[in-house]
Design an enzyme around this catalytic site. Structure first.
Site, PDB file in Angstrom:
ATOM      1  N   LYS A  41       0.817  -1.213   0.000  1.00  0.00           N
ATOM      2  CA  LYS A  41       0.000   0.000   0.000  1.00  0.00           C
ATOM      3  C   LYS A  41       0.850   1.261   0.000  1.00  0.00           C
ATOM      4  CE  LYS A  41      -1.259  -0.178   4.882  1.00  0.00           C
ATOM      5  NZ  LYS A  41      -0.206  -1.140   5.184  1.00  0.00           N
TER       6      LYS A  41
ATOM      7  N   ARG B 291      -7.487   2.020  10.689  1.00  0.00           N
ATOM      8  CA  ARG B 291      -7.136   0.608  10.830  1.00  0.00           C
ATOM      9  C   ARG B 291      -8.104  -0.111  11.754  1.00  0.00           C
ATOM     10  NH1 ARG B 291      -1.444   0.894   9.475  1.00  0.00           N
ATOM     11  NH2 ARG B 291      -0.488  -1.151   9.401  1.00  0.00           N
TER      12      ARG B 291
ATOM     13  N   ARG C 247      11.881  -6.876   2.393  1.00  0.00           N
ATOM     14  CA  ARG C 247      11.651  -5.444   2.140  1.00  0.00           C
ATOM     15  C   ARG C 247      12.690  -4.583   2.854  1.00  0.00           C
ATOM     16  NH1 ARG C 247       5.966  -2.611   3.610  1.00  0.00           N
ATOM     17  NH2 ARG C 247       6.301  -3.362   5.720  1.00  0.00           N
TER      18      ARG C 247
ATOM     19  N   ARG D 112      13.073  -2.383   8.374  1.00  0.00           N
ATOM     20  CA  ARG D 112      12.277  -1.949   9.519  1.00  0.00           C
ATOM     21  C   ARG D 112      12.356  -2.978  10.631  1.00  0.00           C
ATOM     22  NH1 ARG D 112       6.480  -0.430   7.140  1.00  0.00           N
ATOM     23  NH2 ARG D 112       5.924  -1.553   9.022  1.00  0.00           N
TER      24      ARG D 112
ATOM     25  N   ARG E  54       1.379  -9.050  12.953  1.00  0.00           N
ATOM     26  CA  ARG E  54       0.733  -7.948  12.229  1.00  0.00           C
ATOM     27  C   ARG E  54      -0.385  -8.458  11.319  1.00  0.00           C
ATOM     28  NH1 ARG E  54       5.979  -5.832   9.785  1.00  0.00           N
ATOM     29  NH2 ARG E  54       4.721  -4.474   8.468  1.00  0.00           N
TER      30      ARG E  54
END
Ligand code: ADP
Ligand code: ZN
Length: 217
Positions: A13, A88, A127, A160, A171
């Site tokens: 996203k 969220r 990532r 991250r 998550r």
């Protein structure tokens, strides 16, 4: 134009939000980026948020909603914005509706990014992100030209802290419990557009643009 982009962690996203922000000249409001910059500069908000983020849990609505309300009052939001990572929870979505109603504004479309869980787990652990501008890279699929250096701004490209396998699993659970119900919430308002990101970012953006056209946004 006021957009929301919804999707599981690592669904892409953020990457789609950056493309859409450029294309439609929008402010890009990523709650994850705001928390991370507060963590980096050691603010009280950052300290509080970190304890939740490190566990893959949501930062409480009592902190998040006020933070977003303040951000939406800033000048650059007047030209329109894309909300990335907010709302969220249903409570956040209801609070957003109220904030907008007070100003006589509304959300034009809600983009739902769709990706299979297996692909997410694979993508998210490889990532990397730029600390400075938030650009996303991937060591397997889209490495930076110079290792550790952002192609766009020269900032540090890092992993991250919450992009490890254990936190990603937490998550995903948080996403299914709290955030996925928002798809029904916004579907009922006729606002949902799907972006299929199983193949690549270009085809995903194309499907979003077609969806925006179809909605007349
Ligand atoms: P991702 O979608 O890949 O998990 P984000 O950068 O959007 O990444 O968010 C990182 C973390 O920041 C989340 O796991 C959560 O702990 C926190 N966070 C971000 N946005 C919100 C929000 N709207 N409400 C509560 N917590 C949030
Ligand atoms: Zn950068």
């Amino acid at each position: 134009m006021r957009l929301i982009i919804l999707g599981a962690p690592g669904s892409g996203k953020g990457t789609s939000a950056v493309v859409l922000k450029e294309k439609y000249d929008l402010a890009h409001i990523s709650t994850g980026d705001i928390f991370r910059s507060n963590i980096k500069s050691g603010t009280p908000l950052g300290l509080e948020a970190k304890s939740y983020i490190d566990k893959g849990q949501l930062v409480p609505d009592s902190i998040t909603i006020g933070m977003v309300e303040g951000r939406l009052a800033e000048d650059d939001c007047k030209k329109g914005y894309i909300l990335d990572g907010f709302p969220r929870t249903i409570a956040q979505a209801e609070a957003l509706d109220e904030m907008l109603a007070k100003k006589g504004e509304k959300i034009d479309a809600v983009i739902s990014i769709v990706v299979d869980d297996e692909i997410i787990k694979d993508r998210v652990t490889s990532r990397r992100v730029c600390e400075k501008c938030g650009a996303s890279y991937n060591v397997k699929y889209k490495p930076a030209k110079v290792d550790g250096v952002c192609d766009l701004c020269g900032g540090n490209v890092v992993q991250r802290a919450d992009d490890n396998e254990e936190t990603v699993a937490a998550r995903l659970i948080t996403y299914y419990e709290n955030t996925k119900p928002l798809i029904d919430f916004y579907n009922a308002k006729g606002l949902i557009i799907e972006g299929d990101n199983n193949v690549d970012s270009e085809s995903c953006i194309k499907s979003i643009e077609d969806g925006l056209d179809a909605l007349g946004v």
